[in-house]
Design a protein around this motif. Structure first.
Motif, PDB file in Angstrom:
ATOM      1  N   ARG A  71      24.226  49.158  55.937  1.00  0.00           N
ATOM      2  CA  ARG A  71      24.161  50.778  56.183  1.00  0.00           C
ATOM      3  C   ARG A  71      25.157  51.442  55.336  1.00  0.00           C
ATOM      4  NH1 ARG A  71      25.832  51.907  62.388  1.00  0.00           N
ATOM      5  NH2 ARG A  71      24.213  50.418  62.610  1.00  0.00           N
ATOM      6  N   THR A  72      26.364  50.796  54.668  1.00  0.00           N
ATOM      7  CA  THR A  72      27.055  51.325  53.775  1.00  0.00           C
ATOM      8  C   THR A  72      26.976  51.038  52.469  1.00  0.00           C
ATOM      9  OG1 THR A  72      28.933  49.946  53.869  1.00  0.00           O
ATOM     10  CG2 THR A  72      28.927  51.647  55.542  1.00  0.00           C
ATOM     11  N   GLY A  73      26.120  49.957  52.097  1.00  0.00           N
ATOM     12  CA  GLY A  73      26.020  49.505  50.898  1.00  0.00           C
ATOM     13  C   GLY A  73      27.221  48.730  50.260  1.00  0.00           C
ATOM     14  N   ALA A  74      28.317  49.027  50.970  1.00  0.00           N
ATOM     15  CA  ALA A  74      29.565  48.158  50.651  1.00  0.00           C
ATOM     16  C   ALA A  74      29.535  46.611  50.278  1.00  0.00           C
ATOM     17  CB  ALA A  74      30.738  48.299  51.416  1.00  0.00           C
ATOM     18  N   PRO A  75      29.876  46.154  49.227  1.00  0.00           N
ATOM     19  CA  PRO A  75      29.998  44.732  49.232  1.00  0.00           C
ATOM     20  C   PRO A  75      30.770  43.896  50.072  1.00  0.00           C
ATOM     21  CG  PRO A  75      31.217  45.578  47.238  1.00  0.00           C
ATOM     22  CD  PRO A  75      30.678  46.761  48.227  1.00  0.00           C
ATOM     23  N   VAL A  76      30.277  42.877  50.695  1.00  0.00           N
ATOM     24  CA  VAL A  76      31.006  42.109  51.581  1.00  0.00           C
ATOM     25  C   VAL A  76      30.884  40.469  51.139  1.00  0.00           C
ATOM     26  CG1 VAL A  76      31.480  41.820  53.938  1.00  0.00           C
ATOM     27  CG2 VAL A  76      29.628  43.051  53.109  1.00  0.00           C
ATOM     28  N   GLN A  77      32.053  39.955  51.097  1.00  0.00           N
ATOM     29  CA  GLN A  77      32.219  38.359  50.606  1.00  0.00           C
ATOM     30  C   GLN A  77      31.528  37.668  51.927  1.00  0.00           C
ATOM     31  OE1 GLN A  77      32.393  37.764  47.475  1.00  0.00           O
ATOM     32  NE2 GLN A  77      31.831  35.633  48.076  1.00  0.00           N
ATOM     33  N   VAL A  78      30.263  36.858  51.721  1.00  0.00           N
ATOM     34  CA  VAL A  78      29.907  36.149  52.669  1.00  0.00           C
ATOM     35  C   VAL A  78      30.189  34.689  52.463  1.00  0.00           C
ATOM     36  CG1 VAL A  78      27.935  35.247  53.863  1.00  0.00           C
ATOM     37  CG2 VAL A  78      27.917  37.575  52.891  1.00  0.00           C
ATOM     38  N   GLU A  79      30.810  33.912  53.298  1.00  0.00           N
ATOM     39  CA  GLU A  79      31.324  32.519  52.871  1.00  0.00           C
ATOM     40  C   GLU A  79      30.430  31.241  52.927  1.00  0.00           C
ATOM     41  OE1 GLU A  79      35.235  31.166  54.664  1.00  0.00           O
ATOM     42  OE2 GLU A  79      35.200  33.158  55.556  1.00  0.00           O
ATOM     43  N   GLU A  80      30.650  30.559  52.345  1.00  0.00           N
ATOM     44  CA  GLU A  80      29.662  29.372  52.242  1.00  0.00           C
ATOM     45  C   GLU A  80      29.507  28.951  53.812  1.00  0.00           C
ATOM     46  OE1 GLU A  80      31.585  25.304  52.018  1.00  0.00           O
ATOM     47  OE2 GLU A  80      30.009  24.724  50.558  1.00  0.00           O
ATOM     48  N   LYS A  81      28.170  28.731  53.901  1.00  0.00           N
ATOM     49  CA  LYS A  81      27.814  28.204  55.584  1.00  0.00           C
ATOM     50  C   LYS A  81      26.898  26.852  55.561  1.00  0.00           C
ATOM     51  CE  LYS A  81      25.171  31.849  56.974  1.00  0.00           C
ATOM     52  NZ  LYS A  81      24.698  32.798  58.049  1.00  0.00           N
ATOM     53  N   PHE A  82      26.929  26.332  56.719  1.00  0.00           N
ATOM     54  CA  PHE A  82      26.030  25.210  56.942  1.00  0.00           C
ATOM     55  C   PHE A  82      24.839  25.294  57.867  1.00  0.00           C
ATOM     56  CE2 PHE A  82      29.483  23.738  54.689  1.00  0.00           C
ATOM     57  CZ  PHE A  82      28.876  22.514  53.578  1.00  0.00           C
ATOM     58  N   VAL A  83      23.747  25.430  57.560  1.00  0.00           N
ATOM     59  CA  VAL A  83      22.723  25.541  58.732  1.00  0.00           C
ATOM     60  C   VAL A  83      21.778  24.583  58.991  1.00  0.00           C
ATOM     61  CG1 VAL A  83      22.903  28.144  58.446  1.00  0.00           C
ATOM     62  CG2 VAL A  83      21.059  26.608  57.272  1.00  0.00           C
ATOM     63  N   PRO A  84      21.550  24.267  60.193  1.00  0.00           N
ATOM     64  CA  PRO A  84      20.635  23.407  60.688  1.00  0.00           C
ATOM     65  C   PRO A  84      19.121  23.644  60.432  1.00  0.00           C
ATOM     66  CG  PRO A  84      21.458  24.404  62.735  1.00  0.00           C
ATOM     67  CD  PRO A  84      22.038  24.857  61.462  1.00  0.00           C
ATOM     68  N   PHE A  85      18.409  22.609  59.843  1.00  0.00           N
ATOM     69  CA  PHE A  85      17.064  22.888  59.465  1.00  0.00           C
ATOM     70  C   PHE A  85      16.264  21.688  60.119  1.00  0.00           C
ATOM     71  CE2 PHE A  85      13.759  22.425  56.207  1.00  0.00           C
ATOM     72  CZ  PHE A  85      13.065  23.357  56.443  1.00  0.00           C
ATOM     73  N   VAL A 106      20.560  19.460  57.422  1.00  0.00           N
ATOM     74  CA  VAL A 106      21.602  20.624  57.539  1.00  0.00           C
ATOM     75  C   VAL A 106      21.591  21.320  55.857  1.00  0.00           C
ATOM     76  CG1 VAL A 106      24.091  21.147  57.294  1.00  0.00           C
ATOM     77  CG2 VAL A 106      23.302  19.588  58.822  1.00  0.00           C
ATOM     78  N   LYS A 107      21.458  22.440  55.711  1.00  0.00           N
ATOM     79  CA  LYS A 107      21.461  23.097  54.415  1.00  0.00           C
ATOM     80  C   LYS A 107      22.730  23.797  54.309  1.00  0.00           C
ATOM     81  CE  LYS A 107      16.611  22.734  53.745  1.00  0.00           C
ATOM     82  NZ  LYS A 107      15.317  23.306  53.262  1.00  0.00           N
ATOM     83  N   ARG A 108      23.118  23.728  52.953  1.00  0.00           N
ATOM     84  CA  ARG A 108      24.296  24.416  52.631  1.00  0.00           C
ATOM     85  C   ARG A 108      23.851  25.781  52.123  1.00  0.00           C
ATOM     86  NH1 ARG A 108      28.275  25.371  48.246  1.00  0.00           N
ATOM     87  NH2 ARG A 108      26.638  25.262  46.744  1.00  0.00           N
ATOM     88  N   ARG A 109      24.395  26.594  52.511  1.00  0.00           N
ATOM     89  CA  ARG A 109      24.321  28.219  52.192  1.00  0.00           C
ATOM     90  C   ARG A 109      25.567  28.546  51.341  1.00  0.00           C
ATOM     91  NH1 ARG A 109      19.267  27.785  52.961  1.00  0.00           N
ATOM     92  NH2 ARG A 109      18.392  28.315  54.894  1.00  0.00           N
ATOM     93  N   PRO A 110      25.393  28.748  49.866  1.00  0.00           N
ATOM     94  CA  PRO A 110      26.488  28.914  49.162  1.00  0.00           C
ATOM     95  C   PRO A 110      27.175  30.216  49.285  1.00  0.00           C
ATOM     96  CG  PRO A 110      24.597  28.706  47.632  1.00  0.00           C
ATOM     97  CD  PRO A 110      24.008  28.563  49.110  1.00  0.00           C
ATOM     98  N   ALA A 111      28.382  30.495  49.153  1.00  0.00           N
ATOM     99  CA  ALA A 111      28.966  31.697  49.256  1.00  0.00           C
ATOM    100  C   ALA A 111      28.307  32.825  48.759  1.00  0.00           C
ATOM    101  CB  ALA A 111      30.693  31.475  48.982  1.00  0.00           C
ATOM    102  N   ARG A 112      28.393  34.087  48.934  1.00  0.00           N
ATOM    103  CA  ARG A 112      27.693  34.867  47.983  1.00  0.00           C
ATOM    104  C   ARG A 112      28.312  36.331  48.427  1.00  0.00           C
ATOM    105  NH1 ARG A 112      23.850  37.700  51.596  1.00  0.00           N
ATOM    106  NH2 ARG A 112      24.109  36.587  53.441  1.00  0.00           N
ATOM    107  N   THR A 113      28.059  37.327  47.556  1.00  0.00           N
ATOM    108  CA  THR A 113      28.524  38.876  47.881  1.00  0.00           C
ATOM    109  C   THR A 113      27.272  39.393  48.459  1.00  0.00           C
ATOM    110  OG1 THR A 113      29.970  38.679  45.876  1.00  0.00           O
ATOM    111  CG2 THR A 113      29.312  40.658  46.910  1.00  0.00           C
ATOM    112  N   GLY A 114      27.454  39.755  49.892  1.00  0.00           N
ATOM    113  CA  GLY A 114      26.564  40.399  50.386  1.00  0.00           C
ATOM    114  C   GLY A 114      26.653  41.975  50.337  1.00  0.00           C
ATOM    115  N   ARG A 115      25.793  42.455  51.147  1.00  0.00           N
ATOM    116  CA  ARG A 115      26.217  44.064  51.305  1.00  0.00           C
ATOM    117  C   ARG A 115      25.975  44.421  52.701  1.00  0.00           C
ATOM    118  NH1 ARG A 115      26.793  47.031  46.631  1.00  0.00           N
ATOM    119  NH2 ARG A 115      26.382  45.735  44.823  1.00  0.00           N
ATOM    120  N   ASN A 116      26.779  45.511  52.944  1.00  0.00           N
ATOM    121  CA  ASN A 116      26.700  46.084  54.376  1.00  0.00           C
ATOM    122  C   ASN A 116      25.405  46.741  54.085  1.00  0.00           C
ATOM    123  OD1 ASN A 116      26.443  47.924  56.523  1.00  0.00           O
ATOM    124  ND2 ASN A 116      29.072  47.639  56.747  1.00  0.00           N
TER     125      ASN A 116
END
Lengths: 108, 105
Positions: free
Chosen positions: A65-79, A53-63
């Motif tokens: 289409r609009t370029g608006a910043p979006v907060q993306v929460e920490e997540k865990f993904v299988p690998f 399992v890999k941890r993807r830290p929280a980050r500020t992503g962007r929509n």
């Protein structure tokens, strides 16, 4: 090949077992791997590969289409990382080396 | 958290769940992995519902770089195995490890 085809294949090779037992065997294996990953454990199957399992830290992503910043929460993904033997078999017996896809990730 | 499971754990689970001998349980775990590998080596994808799918992708040759030394090394064309986890698996892992359900992807 899908799960039911795998079950049929195993049933043919093991006529002394009930098909529903074969189904349970296959489900147990993948349920066990799922449960281990959900605990944050690794499953290492030599020659086949390793699940982790890999941890993807929280980050500020962007929509996009609009370029608006979006907060993306920490997540865990299988690998899954292919094992050496299987990697060799996929390439006619020679190991072409590690995948390049797994650099710079945090393992949970 | 942070433990590593092996074939032995999977065979033990099969033994507990199905009630075959330990020896036969271990053999069956092996046969399951073998049949999956054989299918992949033939280039055929394997789809396990609610777990994920394995597929084989052909990659072209290219120039790579040793990340440590910076030296250029040719990478030959090769076949790689790709695992795509199912949504069920992704949600389960994410829910259990973050403690909350997530909107994924």
């Amino acid at each position: 090949m899908i799960k039911s085809e795998l079950v049929s294949l195993l049933s043919e090779a093991n006529p002394h077992l009930y098909q529903r037992d074969i189904e349970r065997i296959v489900s147990t294996i993948f349920d066990e791997i799922t449960t281990a990953l959900a605990r944050g454990d690794r499953v290492e199957l030599r020659g086949f590969g390793a699940f982790s399992v890999k941890r993807r830290p929280a980050r500020t992503g962007r929509n996009p289409r609009t370029g608006a910043p979006v907060q993306v929460e920490e997540k865990f993904v299988p690998f899954f990382k292919t094992g050496k033997e299987l990697r060799e078999r996929l390439n006619g017996g020679t190991d072409p080396g590690e995948d390049e896809d797994d650099f710079g990730d945090d393992e949970a | 958290m942070g433990d590593t499971l092996t074939r032995a754990h999977l065979s033990e689970a099969v033994y507990q769940e199905v009630g075959l001998s330990r020896h036969e349980s271990a053999q069956l775990v092996e046969v399951v992995l073998d049949r999956i590998s054989e299918c992949l080596v033939r280039g055929e994808a394997v789809k396990l519902s609610s777990f994920g799918s394995f597929s084989v992708r052909q990659k072209g040759g290219r120039m790579g770089r040793n990340p440590k030394t910076g030296k250029e090394v040719p990478i030959k064309p090769r076949r790689v195995l790709v695992f795509r986890p199912s949504h069920v698996l992704k949600h389960r892992i994410n829910k259990d490890l973050t403690g909350k359900p997530h909107a994924l992807d």
